[in-house]
Design a protein around this motif. Structure first.
Motif, PDB file in Angstrom:
ATOM      1  N   PRO A 158       0.686  -1.165  -0.099  1.00 15.62           N
ATOM      2  CA  PRO A 158      -0.178   0.051   0.046  1.00 15.62           C
ATOM      3  C   PRO A 158       1.146   1.344   0.051  1.00 15.62           C
ATOM      4  CG  PRO A 158      -0.921  -1.719   1.779  1.00 15.62           C
ATOM      5  CD  PRO A 158       0.484  -2.241   1.158  1.00 15.62           C
ATOM      6  N   ARG A 159       1.942   1.358   0.779  1.00 13.59           N
ATOM      7  CA  ARG A 159       2.807   2.435   0.781  1.00 13.59           C
ATOM      8  C   ARG A 159       3.566   2.785  -0.668  1.00 13.59           C
ATOM      9  NH1 ARG A 159       5.255   1.239   6.905  1.00 13.59           N
ATOM     10  NH2 ARG A 159       3.310   1.844   7.944  1.00 13.59           N
ATOM     11  N   ARG A 213       0.974  -9.648   5.717  1.00 13.24           N
ATOM     12  CA  ARG A 213       0.539 -10.828   6.167  1.00 13.24           C
ATOM     13  C   ARG A 213      -0.276 -10.452   7.602  1.00 13.24           C
ATOM     14  NH1 ARG A 213       5.853 -14.781   5.224  1.00 13.24           N
ATOM     15  NH2 ARG A 213       6.334 -14.247   2.970  1.00 13.24           N
ATOM     16  N   ARG A 214      -0.820 -11.754   8.043  1.00 13.14           N
ATOM     17  CA  ARG A 214      -1.643 -11.557   9.411  1.00 13.14           C
ATOM     18  C   ARG A 214      -2.362 -10.230   9.662  1.00 13.14           C
ATOM     19  NH1 ARG A 214       3.335 -13.972   9.853  1.00 13.14           N
ATOM     20  NH2 ARG A 214       4.428 -11.869  10.339  1.00 13.14           N
ATOM     21  N   LEU A 215      -3.312 -10.124   8.737  1.00 15.38           N
ATOM     22  CA  LEU A 215      -4.127  -8.829   8.564  1.00 15.38           C
ATOM     23  C   LEU A 215      -5.244  -9.073   9.714  1.00 15.38           C
ATOM     24  CD1 LEU A 215      -4.438  -8.318   4.827  1.00 15.38           C
ATOM     25  CD2 LEU A 215      -2.835  -7.174   6.163  1.00 15.38           C
ATOM     26  N   ASN A 216      -5.508  -7.939  10.421  1.00 17.75           N
ATOM     27  CA  ASN A 216      -6.802  -7.985  11.262  1.00 17.75           C
ATOM     28  C   ASN A 216      -7.968  -7.674  10.475  1.00 17.75           C
ATOM     29  OD1 ASN A 216      -7.043  -4.934  10.983  1.00 17.75           O
ATOM     30  ND2 ASN A 216      -5.650  -4.704  12.596  1.00 17.75           N
ATOM     31  N   GLU A 217      -9.026  -7.811  10.905  1.00 19.59           N
ATOM     32  CA  GLU A 217     -10.495  -7.720  10.111  1.00 19.59           C
ATOM     33  C   GLU A 217     -10.562  -6.330   9.658  1.00 19.59           C
ATOM     34  OE1 GLU A 217     -13.382  -9.128   8.216  1.00 19.59           O
ATOM     35  OE2 GLU A 217     -12.250 -10.261   9.500  1.00 19.59           O
ATOM     36  N   ARG A 218     -10.361  -5.203  10.361  1.00 21.91           N
ATOM     37  CA  ARG A 218     -10.392  -4.166   9.533  1.00 21.91           C
ATOM     38  C   ARG A 218      -9.499  -3.965   8.487  1.00 21.91           C
ATOM     39  NH1 ARG A 218     -13.109  -0.001   7.799  1.00 21.91           N
ATOM     40  NH2 ARG A 218     -11.912   1.992   7.958  1.00 21.91           N
ATOM     41  N   GLN A 219      -8.143  -4.402   8.478  1.00 16.21           N
ATOM     42  CA  GLN A 219      -7.416  -4.189   7.361  1.00 16.21           C
ATOM     43  C   GLN A 219      -7.935  -5.197   6.191  1.00 16.21           C
ATOM     44  OE1 GLN A 219      -3.863  -5.738   9.537  1.00 16.21           O
ATOM     45  NE2 GLN A 219      -2.963  -3.542   9.595  1.00 16.21           N
ATOM     46  N   ARG A 220      -8.663  -6.335   6.386  1.00 16.91           N
ATOM     47  CA  ARG A 220      -9.221  -7.020   5.290  1.00 16.91           C
ATOM     48  C   ARG A 220     -10.022  -6.119   4.807  1.00 16.91           C
ATOM     49  NH1 ARG A 220      -7.754 -12.342   5.610  1.00 16.91           N
ATOM     50  NH2 ARG A 220      -6.550 -13.225   7.263  1.00 16.91           N
ATOM     51  N   GLU A 268     -11.993  -3.367  -0.198  1.00 13.20           N
ATOM     52  CA  GLU A 268     -12.696  -2.133  -0.714  1.00 13.20           C
ATOM     53  C   GLU A 268     -11.891  -1.576  -1.913  1.00 13.20           C
ATOM     54  OE1 GLU A 268     -13.728   0.768   2.026  1.00 13.20           O
ATOM     55  OE2 GLU A 268     -14.715  -0.434   3.429  1.00 13.20           O
ATOM     56  N   LEU A 269     -10.170  -1.792  -1.617  1.00 13.05           N
ATOM     57  CA  LEU A 269      -9.430  -1.502  -2.513  1.00 13.05           C
ATOM     58  C   LEU A 269      -9.335  -2.128  -3.732  1.00 13.05           C
ATOM     59  CD1 LEU A 269      -6.981   0.492  -3.294  1.00 13.05           C
ATOM     60  CD2 LEU A 269      -5.594  -1.008  -2.267  1.00 13.05           C
ATOM     61  N   ALA A 270      -9.416  -3.362  -3.337  1.00 15.90           N
ATOM     62  CA  ALA A 270      -9.387  -4.472  -4.508  1.00 15.90           C
ATOM     63  C   ALA A 270     -10.615  -4.282  -5.443  1.00 15.90           C
ATOM     64  CB  ALA A 270      -9.268  -5.874  -4.192  1.00 15.90           C
ATOM     65  N   ASP A 271     -11.925  -4.070  -4.781  1.00 18.14           N
ATOM     66  CA  ASP A 271     -12.992  -3.932  -5.519  1.00 18.14           C
ATOM     67  C   ASP A 271     -13.062  -2.563  -6.461  1.00 18.14           C
ATOM     68  OD1 ASP A 271     -13.935  -6.264  -4.411  1.00 18.14           O
ATOM     69  OD2 ASP A 271     -15.312  -5.404  -2.869  1.00 18.14           O
ATOM     70  N   SER A 272     -12.258  -1.660  -5.987  1.00 21.64           N
ATOM     71  CA  SER A 272     -12.138  -0.311  -6.730  1.00 21.64           C
ATOM     72  C   SER A 272     -11.220  -0.366  -7.822  1.00 21.64           C
ATOM     73  CB  SER A 272     -11.994   0.633  -5.610  1.00 21.64           C
ATOM     74  OG  SER A 272     -10.773   0.507  -5.228  1.00 21.64           O
TER      75      SER A 272
END
Length: 379
Positions: free
Chosen positions: A280-281, A339-346, A351-355
């Motif tokens: 993302p960065r 890796r090892r994402l929390n739910e908010r990050q998922r 949202e990013l992937a869908d956009s």
């Protein structure tokens, strides 16, 4: 029965030329008679190591030994261990000159009967990559053959003198006959009774046993220049083994080993490092801090940076010995997938992937072949 040359040098049967040469150099420095004057077996053990190197350093002789052993070497007139065969292929002095660059045995310029120059020697020192960047002052310890202070180098007990050598009649040389596959050969060699001097002490000095020289431990401070590379050596004239009166001393070679640094790869004067940047960065772009050898550097990561992109920082690599512009620091961006994402990050990533659409992922100007080449190069 002569020993196996692989066993003598302590190398495996698949050892390459560099490994064989390194093993010989290491043992030769330790076993050389000049640094073992009190060991009556030093000359024989030294000769055994030299004979082993004679066999393994020559591709044809090595292949013959591997198939037929020492008997095969003798049958083909190739010399090898055991004495006679070795003497038919030049002197040990020639061998050491080729391997060490006159590192043992007195260099050149003095024939039999004249004063012999001191032999060269080598000592190793280790530096970190950062020390190689800035230069360093190191302390090296080594054993050198120096003039005996008791007899001032004459070899004679204080209060006594020297006399003409009975074996060579004062000439410093004798004729030796050796048998070779081509018949008997007469060679003129240095007299082993007087070591080519033509004179021997009436009563040997008790400290050096009549040699006039003896091993001495020395410590020396050496300045290593900035930019030194692994394997380079520094020559210090006149710091080697002592020459006989009227002849120069040998030289000391400081061989530098630059230890690997887990953060950098060195290529000449350039340095290469890899920095991880979260995907993302890398997409958004940001300023990161890169740890260089001398000080941290702020580096701008452009938005949309792709995996493997290299950012070159001019003049932030290694200095050139003797001055001039420094090399470059190449920063390779490793775009890391979180890796090892929390739910908010998922949720955010969904949202990013869908956009996203395909046009945001592809470089329209790059061909399929170009992409494959780029990916293969990174792998």
């Amino acid at each position: 029965m002569p020993r196996d040359p692989y066993e003598v040098l302590g190398v495996s049967r698949d050892a390459d030329e560099a490994q064989i040469k390194k093993a010989f150099r290491k043992q030769a420095r330790t076993l050389h008679p000049d640094v073992n004057p009190d060991d009556p077996d030093a000359q024989e053990r030294f000769r055994e190591v030299a004979e082993a190197y004679e066999i393994l350093s020559d591709a044809e002789r090595r292949a013959t030994f591997d198939r037929y052993g020492h008997d095969g070497l003798k049958q083909r007139g190739m010399g090898g261990s055991g004495g006679q065969g070795f003497e038919g292929f030049g002197s040990m002095q020639d061998l050491f000159g080729a391997v060490f660059g006159q590192a043992f045995g007195g260099g050149g310029g003095a024939g039999p009967g004249g004063p012999r120059p001191g032999g060269d020697l080598a000592v190793e020192t280790e530096l970190t990559l950062k020390q190689a960047l800035t230069g360093a002052r190191v302390s090296v310890e080594y054993q050198v053959v120096a003039r005996c202070e008791t007899c001032t180098g004459s070899g004679a007990k204080p209060g006594t003198s020297t006399k003409t050598c009975a074996q060579c009649g004062g000439h410093g040389v004798v004729d030796r006959i050796s048998r070779t596959p081509f018949g008997e050969m007469v060679r003129r060699v240095e007299c082993d009774a007087c070591q080519g001097r033509g004179r021997v002490p009436e009563e040997p000095c008790g400290d050096c046993r009549g040699q006039g020289l003896k091993p001495t431990a020395r410590t020396l401070e050496v300045d290593i220049p900035a930019g030194i590379a692994d394997g380079q050596r520094i020559r210090l004239s006149g710091r080697g083994h002592q020459g006989e009166p009227g002849a120069p001393d040998g030289d000391l070679y400081v061989v530098v080993t630059v230890m690997p640094d887990a953060r950098f790869v060195r290529e000449g004067d350039d340095l290469i490092t890899v920095v991880p940047v979260a995907a993302p960065r890398a997409a958004l772009g940001e300023t990161i801090t890169v740890e260089a050898l001398d000080e941290p550097i702020e580096v701008e990561i452009p938005a949309g940076t792709q995996p493997g992109k290299t950012i070159t920082l001019r003049g932030r690599g290694m200095p050139r010995i003797g001055g001039g512009r420094r090399g470059d620091l190449h920063v390779v961006v490793d775009v890391a997938i979180p890796r090892r994402l929390n739910e908010r990050q998922r949720e955010l990533l969904r949202e990013l992937a869908d956009s996203l659409d395909d046009g945001q992922l592809d470089d329209a100007d790059e061909s399929v072949v170009g992409r494959l080449r780029r990916l293969w190069r990174k792998s």
